[in-house]
Write a protein that holds these residues in place. Sequence first.
Motif, PDB file in Angstrom:
ATOM      1  N   ALA A 301       0.877  -1.173   0.000  1.00 21.52           N
ATOM      2  CA  ALA A 301       0.000   0.000   0.000  1.00 21.52           C
ATOM      3  C   ALA A 301       0.915   1.224   0.000  1.00 21.52           C
ATOM      4  N   LEU A 302       0.835   2.017  -1.061  1.00 25.34           N
ATOM      5  CA  LEU A 302       1.755   3.139  -1.234  1.00 25.34           C
ATOM      6  C   LEU A 302       0.982   4.439  -1.425  1.00 25.34           C
ATOM      7  N   GLU A 303       1.457   5.494  -0.781  1.00 26.29           N
ATOM      8  CA  GLU A 303       0.833   6.808  -0.917  1.00 26.29           C
ATOM      9  C   GLU A 303       1.164   7.429  -2.276  1.00 26.29           C
ATOM     10  N   ARG A 304       0.150   8.075  -2.867  1.00 24.29           N
ATOM     11  CA  ARG A 304       0.368   8.885  -4.052  1.00 24.29           C
ATOM     12  C   ARG A 304      -0.187  10.285  -3.766  1.00 24.29           C
ATOM     13  N   ASP A 305      -0.360  11.110  -4.792  1.00 27.95           N
ATOM     14  CA  ASP A 305      -0.770  12.495  -4.567  1.00 27.95           C
ATOM     15  C   ASP A 305      -2.094  12.601  -3.810  1.00 27.95           C
ATOM     16  N   ASP A 306      -3.139  11.984  -4.349  1.00 27.75           N
ATOM     17  CA  ASP A 306      -4.469  12.117  -3.760  1.00 27.75           C
ATOM     18  C   ASP A 306      -5.061  10.794  -3.311  1.00 27.75           C
ATOM     19  N   ASP A 307      -4.319   9.721  -3.449  1.00 27.00           N
ATOM     20  CA  ASP A 307      -4.877   8.426  -3.082  1.00 27.00           C
ATOM     21  C   ASP A 307      -3.782   7.506  -2.564  1.00 27.00           C
ATOM     22  N   VAL A 308      -4.228   6.318  -2.137  1.00 30.39           N
ATOM     23  CA  VAL A 308      -3.315   5.259  -1.726  1.00 30.39           C
ATOM     24  C   VAL A 308      -3.512   4.091  -2.686  1.00 30.39           C
ATOM     25  N   LEU A 309      -2.401   3.590  -3.217  1.00 32.69           N
ATOM     26  CA  LEU A 309      -2.423   2.501  -4.201  1.00 32.69           C
ATOM     27  C   LEU A 309      -2.138   1.180  -3.488  1.00 32.69           C
ATOM     28  N   PHE A 310      -3.125   0.269  -3.522  1.00 35.77           N
ATOM     29  CA  PHE A 310      -2.965  -1.071  -2.955  1.00 35.77           C
ATOM     30  C   PHE A 310      -2.612  -2.037  -4.081  1.00 35.77           C
ATOM     31  N   GLY A 311      -1.746  -3.000  -3.782  1.00 36.00           N
ATOM     32  CA  GLY A 311      -1.371  -3.989  -4.783  1.00 36.00           C
ATOM     33  C   GLY A 311      -1.254  -5.377  -4.188  1.00 36.00           C
ATOM     34  N   VAL A 312      -1.768  -6.380  -4.905  1.00 36.92           N
ATOM     35  CA  VAL A 312      -1.645  -7.791  -4.513  1.00 36.92           C
ATOM     36  C   VAL A 312      -1.043  -8.525  -5.709  1.00 36.92           C
ATOM     37  N   SER A 313       0.169  -9.052  -5.542  1.00 38.48           N
ATOM     38  CA  SER A 313       0.897  -9.704  -6.635  1.00 38.48           C
ATOM     39  C   SER A 313       1.044 -11.193  -6.368  1.00 38.48           C
ATOM     40  N   ASP A 314       0.907 -11.997  -7.410  1.00 41.33           N
ATOM     41  CA  ASP A 314       1.086 -13.438  -7.275  1.00 41.33           C
ATOM     42  C   ASP A 314       2.120 -13.928  -8.275  1.00 41.33           C
ATOM     43  N   GLU A 315       2.398 -15.219  -8.220  1.00 41.95           N
ATOM     44  CA  GLU A 315       3.349 -15.838  -9.140  1.00 41.95           C
ATOM     45  C   GLU A 315       2.664 -16.924  -9.956  1.00 41.95           C
ATOM     46  N   GLY A 316       1.391 -16.660 -10.306  1.00 42.01           N
ATOM     47  CA  GLY A 316       0.631 -17.635 -11.078  1.00 42.01           C
ATOM     48  C   GLY A 316       0.935 -17.551 -12.565  1.00 42.01           C
ATOM     49  N   THR A 317      -0.015 -18.020 -13.362  1.00 42.57           N
ATOM     50  CA  THR A 317       0.201 -18.106 -14.810  1.00 42.57           C
ATOM     51  C   THR A 317      -0.062 -16.796 -15.526  1.00 42.57           C
ATOM     52  N   GLY A 318      -0.612 -15.800 -14.836  1.00 45.81           N
ATOM     53  CA  GLY A 318      -0.890 -14.530 -15.471  1.00 45.81           C
ATOM     54  C   GLY A 318      -2.228 -14.519 -16.185  1.00 45.81           C
ATOM     55  N   ILE A 319      -2.614 -13.335 -16.674  1.00 45.23           N
ATOM     56  CA  ILE A 319      -3.908 -13.136 -17.340  1.00 45.23           C
ATOM     57  C   ILE A 319      -3.655 -12.505 -18.701  1.00 45.23           C
ATOM     58  N   PRO A 320      -4.162 -13.091 -19.781  1.00 45.02           N
ATOM     59  CA  PRO A 320      -3.958 -12.502 -21.110  1.00 45.02           C
ATOM     60  C   PRO A 320      -4.509 -11.085 -21.177  1.00 45.02           C
ATOM     61  N   LEU A 321      -3.890 -10.265 -22.012  1.00 40.52           N
ATOM     62  CA  LEU A 321      -4.269  -8.861 -22.120  1.00 40.52           C
ATOM     63  C   LEU A 321      -5.734  -8.700 -22.508  1.00 40.52           C
ATOM     64  N   ASP A 322      -6.228  -9.560 -23.424  1.00 38.49           N
ATOM     65  CA  ASP A 322      -7.595  -9.406 -23.907  1.00 38.49           C
ATOM     66  C   ASP A 322      -8.640  -9.857 -22.886  1.00 38.49           C
ATOM     67  N   GLN A 323      -8.201 -10.404 -21.736  1.00 36.71           N
ATOM     68  CA  GLN A 323      -9.151 -10.823 -20.699  1.00 36.71           C
ATOM     69  C   GLN A 323      -9.001 -10.032 -19.407  1.00 36.71           C
TER      70      GLN A 323
END
Length: 645
Positions: A301-323
């Motif tokens: 969770a990182l502070e930005r100018d007007d909001d806080v950006l939350f991120g959840v990262s995994d090491e799975g197979t990924g998601i195609p761009l078109d989906q």
Amino acid sequence: NIRLTAGLEDLVHERTHELEQLSRRHTSILDGAGEGIVGLDRSGLVTFANPAAAALLGRAPDDLVGRSFHEVTQPHDADGEPIAAALDPVAVALMEERRRSVADGTYRRADGSDFHVELTVAPVRDSVNGAGADGASIDGAGAVVMFRDVTERRAVDRMKNEFVSVVSHELRTPLTSLRGALGLLQHGLLRDTDPKAQRMVHIAVESTDRLIRLINDILDVERITAGKLALHRQAWPAEDLVGRAVEEMRGLASQAEVHLELRATVGVVDADADRIVQTLANLLSNAIKFSPAAGTVRVTALERDDDVLFGVSDEGTGIPLDQQEAVFGRFAQVDASDTREKGGSGLGLAICRGIVEQHGGEIWVDSRPGPGATFCFTLPKVDAYPGPETAPDHDPALPTVLVCEDDAPTRTVISDLLGMHGYRVVGAASGEEALTLAAKQPPDAVLMDPSLPSMDGWAAIAALRADPRTRNVPVLIVSGLQPGVAPVDVDAWLTKPLDVTRLLTVLADTVGDGDARRRVLIVEDDPALTQVLTALFAEHGVTAVHVNTARGALRVSQDLAPDLMLLDLLLPDSDGFALVDWLREDPRLCRVPLVVYSALELDEGAKQRLRLGPTEFFTKTKTNPEEVERQVLELLDAVVAGATR
């Protein structure tokens, strides 16, 4: 000239014919349209109306032309109050020369009956007075109003809402009872039985949990779609929200042999804590399910100018761009086989998007070529966290306990705890201060830390014993040391971290409150769920007293003075709100710890109406009876343990 005149006549005739055809075509379109279409001049008078508009208003088309559209339609607001002409959305659109839409209007027919409408007002520009060479705005010539009758759709919406209400009220309670009974079988009654029978119960528990999750997800999606998801927003540290979600998911991660890594979490957000924890838990659950064994899921969770950006990262197979956009739809899966292999309803990400967008944030997924995906969302940032609310003042008419403790946080927590359990508490930071306070008003009991600066606790107790006014006051030692030989007479020795149950039991004995066994009053009209809860409490030596009406609860609580009340809100004779109002009028019961366990999902206004002492809220099926039992038993222990260790 004759030839030229003939040519012009042919051209005029041709153009006239084309215009007539165009006019007939437009008239046919207007007449055939299912929506009401009305033309207005600048003053709001009807210049034309198609048959659908006339039929919707119960009039002939010729009866509408030349009349004020406001007077013909007599618009009303949602409460049935007439809307003034100057505030009519149609008049506002004409005045502002801007397109305007209304989703929940009400018009009146000629026979006086009302119907619900959706309407759009589109200003029409005067082609004769077109824009000037300098680009100045042109004068409006009027507007076209398009409206439709949505009464039947509203009826369907009401039926859907009623269905959701039935699901919420009528399915959640029996499902909760079923889950609780299966939990008792799984963890208690079948421990020594045949493994095959235990396996069958385990399957039943898992299937019930899956059904409960599906029902909860469907209800959440319906509320989000209808814009009825109540949010209790206040300032929350991002670290607290992420920490709660990570703790909820540790068990699932351990089963999947996936490591949870909590990285930088900074910032304070304006959010409904429970809903954002739900969002983070959904994202973490997906990340864990799609990560390989020995993989790592990272949360930030990182502070930005007007909001806080939350991120959840995994090491799975990924998601195609078109989906990457489609995965946020209802019942969406990247691969149809995921539903069978990984489980889940396919509603989790749709719920996450709904919650985040209702907070004014955005949610998306970033998945580049190669393994892994990162789900990100933003929440509005605020400057400061106000901290927890302070407890109310104690009633001076209640039994008085003098708490002598030099550690301020511990003194505050113990004081708040005892205050919530019906005691008036006086705090002292030293032995000298304790003697002064006791001399002014002898307490009913004293909690004494023997390790005090200057005059130690033993000296203070000896001074109390020497004073005729306080000679017989019970003294309880509260110490980080194990019980030993006391140099002066004391009534009990309690060690830190405090066992809250023992503290309250011993204190109740010393001040003469009678039966010291912990008692929970269960106010619930569903007998199956009551039996489950009673059995769960009995395993921990807690006496459960049951009533199924609000008036019964009031009568029994006045006689019993329960240590905690477990309350359902939907009761045969009244509701939980009325019961809490009655309890607030009784000095002995106005701060009874309360656990509200209901099928209803409450907004913050409803929660404020229900607060007594320390109050917790749980929704049936979202929290199973075993978890409620644990929360009840730990409600007070958790408060003290954190400050007295």
